[in-house]
Design an enzyme around this catalytic site. Structure first.
Site, PDB file in Angstrom:
ATOM      1  N   HIS A 138       0.834  -1.206   0.000  1.00 35.75           N
ATOM      2  CA  HIS A 138       0.000   0.000   0.000  1.00 35.75           C
ATOM      3  C   HIS A 138       0.870   1.258   0.000  1.00 35.75           C
ATOM      4  O   HIS A 138       0.616   2.203  -0.759  1.00 35.75           O
ATOM      5  CB  HIS A 138      -0.916  -0.023   1.232  1.00 35.75           C
ATOM      6  CG  HIS A 138      -1.667   1.242   1.468  1.00 35.75           C
ATOM      7  ND1 HIS A 138      -2.984   1.431   1.076  1.00 35.75           N
ATOM      8  CD2 HIS A 138      -1.298   2.409   2.074  1.00 35.75           C
ATOM      9  CE1 HIS A 138      -3.378   2.642   1.420  1.00 35.75           C
ATOM     10  NE2 HIS A 138      -2.373   3.257   2.034  1.00 35.75           N
ATOM     11  N   GLU A 139       1.894   1.277   0.835  1.00 33.06           N
ATOM     12  CA  GLU A 139       2.774   2.448   0.907  1.00 33.06           C
ATOM     13  C   GLU A 139       3.579   2.612  -0.387  1.00 33.06           C
ATOM     14  O   GLU A 139       3.798   3.732  -0.860  1.00 33.06           O
ATOM     15  CB  GLU A 139       3.709   2.344   2.111  1.00 33.06           C
ATOM     16  CG  GLU A 139       3.004   2.252   3.452  1.00 33.06           C
ATOM     17  CD  GLU A 139       2.020   3.382   3.691  1.00 33.06           C
ATOM     18  OE1 GLU A 139       2.211   4.488   3.136  1.00 33.06           O
ATOM     19  OE2 GLU A 139       1.038   3.159   4.426  1.00 33.06           O
ATOM     20  N   HIS A 142       1.516   4.326  -2.961  1.00 34.49           N
ATOM     21  CA  HIS A 142       1.536   5.794  -2.806  1.00 34.49           C
ATOM     22  C   HIS A 142       2.734   6.383  -3.551  1.00 34.49           C
ATOM     23  O   HIS A 142       2.615   7.407  -4.231  1.00 34.49           O
ATOM     24  CB  HIS A 142       1.631   6.173  -1.323  1.00 34.49           C
ATOM     25  CG  HIS A 142       0.322   6.178  -0.603  1.00 34.49           C
ATOM     26  ND1 HIS A 142      -0.792   6.843  -1.064  1.00 34.49           N
ATOM     27  CD2 HIS A 142      -0.043   5.610   0.571  1.00 34.49           C
ATOM     28  CE1 HIS A 142      -1.791   6.686  -0.207  1.00 34.49           C
ATOM     29  NE2 HIS A 142      -1.360   5.948   0.797  1.00 34.49           N
ATOM     30  N   GLU A 208      -6.244   7.133  -0.905  1.00 36.80           N
ATOM     31  CA  GLU A 208      -6.193   5.923  -0.097  1.00 36.80           C
ATOM     32  C   GLU A 208      -6.839   4.748  -0.828  1.00 36.80           C
ATOM     33  O   GLU A 208      -6.328   3.626  -0.808  1.00 36.80           O
ATOM     34  CB  GLU A 208      -6.865   6.147   1.258  1.00 36.80           C
ATOM     35  CG  GLU A 208      -6.099   7.075   2.188  1.00 36.80           C
ATOM     36  CD  GLU A 208      -4.664   6.640   2.402  1.00 36.80           C
ATOM     37  OE1 GLU A 208      -4.425   5.417   2.561  1.00 36.80           O
ATOM     38  OE2 GLU A 208      -3.772   7.496   2.394  1.00 36.80           O
TER      39      GLU A 208
END
Length: 290
Positions: A138-139, A142, A208
């Protein structure tokens, strides 16, 4: 990995930056109109923007008490990021750990080549290997989407406007004749701060969802990230309030925000965990039918 550009996210980032740039022009014009020197405005904003752009990653890590760690210290963390970075076709980011009971993670940095992923000790103690993999992916999403850089730039104007609201009376130098101009500048700054605050939150919520989708694509396991989100959200209630207050300022960059009552939820930087999990489960079903 079949990575597809998220045009919805890109469009929102461009629109947000355009609106913030327009707001920036109005803000500078208002400060100049009410008696602030253009040279002073340019110098202050220039120094702040350069500092935020080039040192935002260090400031973010410092504010969380995170430090860069070696492979010898955290072999599991490094090994997972090594593999996921290759799968995401990204340079491996710097790896940092914050000694905090709050289970959370965030990415920072001005570019894909100059980035860092930080996790807390509380997160490492709370998650299984698959769940940790989902959070780290997930990071990385980003970073892949470049939304960390956009959020850093977008928060700049909000920060400047907030400083004027907070310290505006000092700008008048104690001159009562200038009180009207100072009050007007503070009022304009307050409006700019509110509008930029709302724009950033609208963008943050969508980013997100985009990072959740991207993280699931990188690992191929949406259920792992969904499980991690539920685990982190459940453990937040067990963390002492003083720890939550100490880290709440980094909400926009966390994988799960620090909740602070009804108002905090209303203006949250993130969608609800339930909605994120629901979307991840829908994505899992789609991937299974392909």
């Amino acid at each position: 990995m079949e990575w597809k550009p998220d045009w919805g996210l890109r469009g929102r980032m461009v629109l947000t930056m355009f609106l913030l740039f327009a707001l920036y022009i109005v803000f500078v014009a208002a400060l100049w109109q009410f008696g602030t020197s253009l040279f002073v405005i340019a110098m202050v904003m220039g120094l702040f923007s350069l500092g935020q752009f080039f040192f935002s990653d260090r400031l973010a890590l410092y504010s969380m008490g995170a430090r860069e760690v070696s492979e010898d210290e955290y072999p599991r963390l490094h090994a997972t990021l090594d593999r996921l970075s290759q799968q995401a076709d990204l340079p491996k980011p710097k790896v940092a750990v914050a000694d905090s009971r709050v289970p959370n993670a965030f990415a920072t940095g001005r570019s894909q080549k100059n980035s860092a992923v930080a996790v807390t000790t509380g997160l490492l103690q709370s998650l299984s290997d698959d769940e940790l993999e989902g959070v780290l992916a997930h990071e990385l999403a980003h970073i892949k989407n470049r939304d960390v850089m956009v959020m850093t730039i977008a928060s700049f104007l909000s920060t400047i406007a907030f400083l004027v609201v907070r310290w505006g009376f000092w700008f008048g130098g104690g001159d009562r004749r200038n009180n009207g101009g100072v009050l007007a500048a503070i009022a304009v700054s307050f409006v700019v701060w509110i509008v930029s605050f709302l724009l950033i939150r609208v963008l943050s919520r969508y980013r997100e969802y985009a990072a959740d989708r991207g993280g699931a694509v990188i690992t191929g396991k949406p259920s792992a990230l969904a499980s991690a989100l539920l685990t982190i959200d459940g453990r937040m209630d067990r963390v002492p309030q003083e720890d939550l207050r100490d880290t709440a300022e980094m909400n926009a960059f966390f994988i799960i925000p620090i909740k602070s009552g009804f108002v905090g939820k209303l203006f949250s930087t993130h969608p609800s965990t339930e909605k994120r999990v629901e979307r991840l489960r829908e994505l899992e079903r789609e991937m299974e039918t392909r």
